[in-house]
Write a protein that holds these residues in place. Structure first.
Motif, PDB file in Angstrom:
ATOM      1  N   GLY A   1       1.031  -1.371  -0.040  1.00  0.00           N
ATOM      2  CA  GLY A   1      -0.012   0.074   0.015  1.00  0.00           C
ATOM      3  C   GLY A   1       0.761   1.134  -0.161  1.00  0.00           C
ATOM      4  N   ARG A   2       2.080   1.070   0.577  1.00  0.00           N
ATOM      5  CA  ARG A   2       2.889   2.444   0.801  1.00  0.00           C
ATOM      6  C   ARG A   2       4.061   2.334  -0.309  1.00  0.00           C
ATOM      7  N   ALA A   3       4.613   0.851  -0.197  1.00  0.00           N
ATOM      8  CA  ALA A   3       5.923   0.836  -0.996  1.00  0.00           C
ATOM      9  C   ALA A   3       6.008  -1.041  -1.250  1.00  0.00           C
ATOM     10  N   THR A   4       7.161  -1.234  -2.182  1.00  0.00           N
ATOM     11  CA  THR A   4       7.298  -2.582  -2.240  1.00  0.00           C
ATOM     12  C   THR A   4       8.772  -2.749  -2.465  1.00  0.00           C
ATOM     13  N   LEU A   5       9.349  -3.884  -1.706  1.00  0.00           N
ATOM     14  CA  LEU A   5      10.619  -4.236  -1.813  1.00  0.00           C
ATOM     15  C   LEU A   5      10.672  -5.525  -3.031  1.00  0.00           C
ATOM     16  N   VAL A   6      11.261  -5.141  -3.949  1.00  0.00           N
ATOM     17  CA  VAL A   6      11.195  -6.516  -4.867  1.00  0.00           C
ATOM     18  C   VAL A   6      12.728  -6.847  -4.929  1.00  0.00           C
ATOM     19  N   GLN A   7      12.872  -8.333  -4.757  1.00  0.00           N
ATOM     20  CA  GLN A   7      14.268  -8.775  -4.340  1.00  0.00           C
ATOM     21  C   GLN A   7      14.257  -9.768  -5.627  1.00  0.00           C
ATOM     22  N   PHE A   8      15.491  -9.768  -6.533  1.00  0.00           N
ATOM     23  CA  PHE A   8      15.649 -10.752  -7.538  1.00  0.00           C
ATOM     24  C   PHE A   8      16.874 -11.491  -6.850  1.00  0.00           C
ATOM     25  N   SER A   9      16.707 -12.768  -6.858  1.00  0.00           N
ATOM     26  CA  SER A   9      17.410 -13.768  -6.201  1.00  0.00           C
ATOM     27  C   SER A   9      17.733 -14.959  -7.251  1.00  0.00           C
ATOM     28  N   SER A  10      18.835 -15.689  -6.651  1.00  0.00           N
ATOM     29  CA  SER A  10      19.003 -17.083  -7.547  1.00  0.00           C
ATOM     30  C   SER A  10      19.490 -17.986  -6.386  1.00  0.00           C
ATOM     31  N   ALA A  11      19.379 -19.331  -6.648  1.00  0.00           N
ATOM     32  CA  ALA A  11      19.185 -20.356  -5.685  1.00  0.00           C
ATOM     33  C   ALA A  11      20.483 -20.350  -5.036  1.00  0.00           C
ATOM     34  N   PHE A  12      21.668 -20.214  -5.567  1.00  0.00           N
ATOM     35  CA  PHE A  12      23.062 -20.567  -5.100  1.00  0.00           C
ATOM     36  C   PHE A  12      23.550 -19.282  -4.607  1.00  0.00           C
ATOM     37  N   CYS A  13      22.915 -18.152  -4.215  1.00  0.00           N
ATOM     38  CA  CYS A  13      23.361 -17.049  -3.706  1.00  0.00           C
ATOM     39  C   CYS A  13      23.387 -16.598  -2.247  1.00  0.00           C
ATOM     40  N   ALA A  14      24.375 -16.814  -1.711  1.00  0.00           N
ATOM     41  CA  ALA A  14      24.611 -16.784  -0.185  1.00  0.00           C
ATOM     42  C   ALA A  14      23.916 -15.287   0.387  1.00  0.00           C
ATOM     43  N   PRO A  15      24.423 -14.213  -0.261  1.00  0.00           N
ATOM     44  CA  PRO A  15      23.806 -12.900  -0.019  1.00  0.00           C
ATOM     45  C   PRO A  15      22.260 -12.643  -0.286  1.00  0.00           C
ATOM     46  N   CYS A  16      21.677 -13.546  -1.260  1.00  0.00           N
ATOM     47  CA  CYS A  16      20.401 -13.376  -1.379  1.00  0.00           C
ATOM     48  C   CYS A  16      19.489 -13.995  -0.116  1.00  0.00           C
ATOM     49  N   ARG A  17      20.138 -14.946   0.474  1.00  0.00           N
ATOM     50  CA  ARG A  17      19.202 -15.341   1.729  1.00  0.00           C
ATOM     51  C   ARG A  17      19.552 -14.332   2.716  1.00  0.00           C
ATOM     52  N   ALA A  18      20.587 -13.748   3.011  1.00  0.00           N
ATOM     53  CA  ALA A  18      20.621 -12.608   4.132  1.00  0.00           C
ATOM     54  C   ALA A  18      19.858 -11.280   3.712  1.00  0.00           C
ATOM     55  N   THR A  19      19.827 -11.171   2.166  1.00  0.00           N
ATOM     56  CA  THR A  19      18.935  -9.927   1.892  1.00  0.00           C
ATOM     57  C   THR A  19      17.682 -10.276   2.203  1.00  0.00           C
ATOM     58  N   ARG A  20      16.932 -11.555   1.939  1.00  0.00           N
ATOM     59  CA  ARG A  20      15.523 -11.959   2.178  1.00  0.00           C
ATOM     60  C   ARG A  20      15.358 -11.680   3.798  1.00  0.00           C
ATOM     61  N   ARG A  21      16.152 -11.973   4.481  1.00  0.00           N
ATOM     62  CA  ARG A  21      15.873 -11.836   5.929  1.00  0.00           C
ATOM     63  C   ARG A  21      15.672 -10.400   6.348  1.00  0.00           C
ATOM     64  N   ILE A  22      16.704  -9.344   5.701  1.00  0.00           N
ATOM     65  CA  ILE A  22      16.671  -8.125   6.023  1.00  0.00           C
ATOM     66  C   ILE A  22      15.317  -7.582   5.517  1.00  0.00           C
ATOM     67  N   LEU A  23      15.093  -7.762   4.294  1.00  0.00           N
ATOM     68  CA  LEU A  23      13.930  -7.162   3.537  1.00  0.00           C
ATOM     69  C   LEU A  23      12.662  -7.448   4.425  1.00  0.00           C
ATOM     70  N   ALA A  24      12.479  -8.710   4.683  1.00  0.00           N
ATOM     71  CA  ALA A  24      11.302  -9.336   5.258  1.00  0.00           C
ATOM     72  C   ALA A  24      11.356  -8.633   6.563  1.00  0.00           C
ATOM     73  N   GLU A  25      12.342  -8.449   7.432  1.00  0.00           N
ATOM     74  CA  GLU A  25      12.388  -7.546   8.645  1.00  0.00           C
ATOM     75  C   GLU A  25      11.626  -6.480   8.696  1.00  0.00           C
ATOM     76  N   VAL A  26      12.539  -5.728   7.676  1.00  0.00           N
ATOM     77  CA  VAL A  26      11.861  -4.159   7.288  1.00  0.00           C
ATOM     78  C   VAL A  26      10.234  -3.948   7.088  1.00  0.00           C
ATOM     79  N   ALA A  27       9.929  -5.000   6.076  1.00  0.00           N
ATOM     80  CA  ALA A  27       8.748  -4.909   5.701  1.00  0.00           C
ATOM     81  C   ALA A  27       7.832  -5.130   6.698  1.00  0.00           C
ATOM     82  N   GLY A  28       8.213  -6.134   7.743  1.00  0.00           N
ATOM     83  CA  GLY A  28       7.350  -6.419   8.793  1.00  0.00           C
ATOM     84  C   GLY A  28       7.456  -5.309   9.666  1.00  0.00           C
TER      85      GLY A  28
END
Length: 101
Positions: A7-34
């Motif tokens: 409703g206010r903003a969207t965080l769109v993350q492009f990831s790939s299966a074997f990307c370690a920084p992608c997992r950390a990014t997922r946690r950060i973005l989910a935390e902020v969105a929450g």
């Protein structure tokens, strides 16, 4: 992209299966969105959506797009973001919306 925008903003993350920084990014973005009402986190598998990756000129994972409430790209960053930078980018996305009204 096929996902519902926040409703206010969207965080769109492009990831790939074997990307370690992608997992950390997922946690950060989910935390902020929450923490921020009206913000949604959407993760897109870059390998499964190559046409979209090409169209948006995504060159590495993770890449994060910050969209305002209307789906316009306000900010883009490649690599694992810092929480403070994500919050600042969200402020910009929300400010764009409120400045336009």
């Amino acid at each position: 992209m096929g996902a519902r925008l926040g409703g206010r903003a969207t965080l769109v993350q492009f990831s790939s299966a074997f990307c370690a920084p992608c997992r950390a990014t997922r946690r950060i973005l989910a935390e902020v969105a929450g923490m921020v009402p009206g913000v949604t986190h959407v993760e897109i598998d870059a390998e499964a959506h190559l046409e979209l990756v090409r169209r948006l000129d995504i060159v590495r994972t993770p890449t994060v797009l910050v969209l305002d409430a209307d789906g316009r790209e306000v900010r883009r960053a490649a690599g694992q973001p810092r929480t403070a930078d994500v919050i600042a980018a969200l402020g910009e996305a929300v400010g764009v919306r409120s400045g336009a009204s």
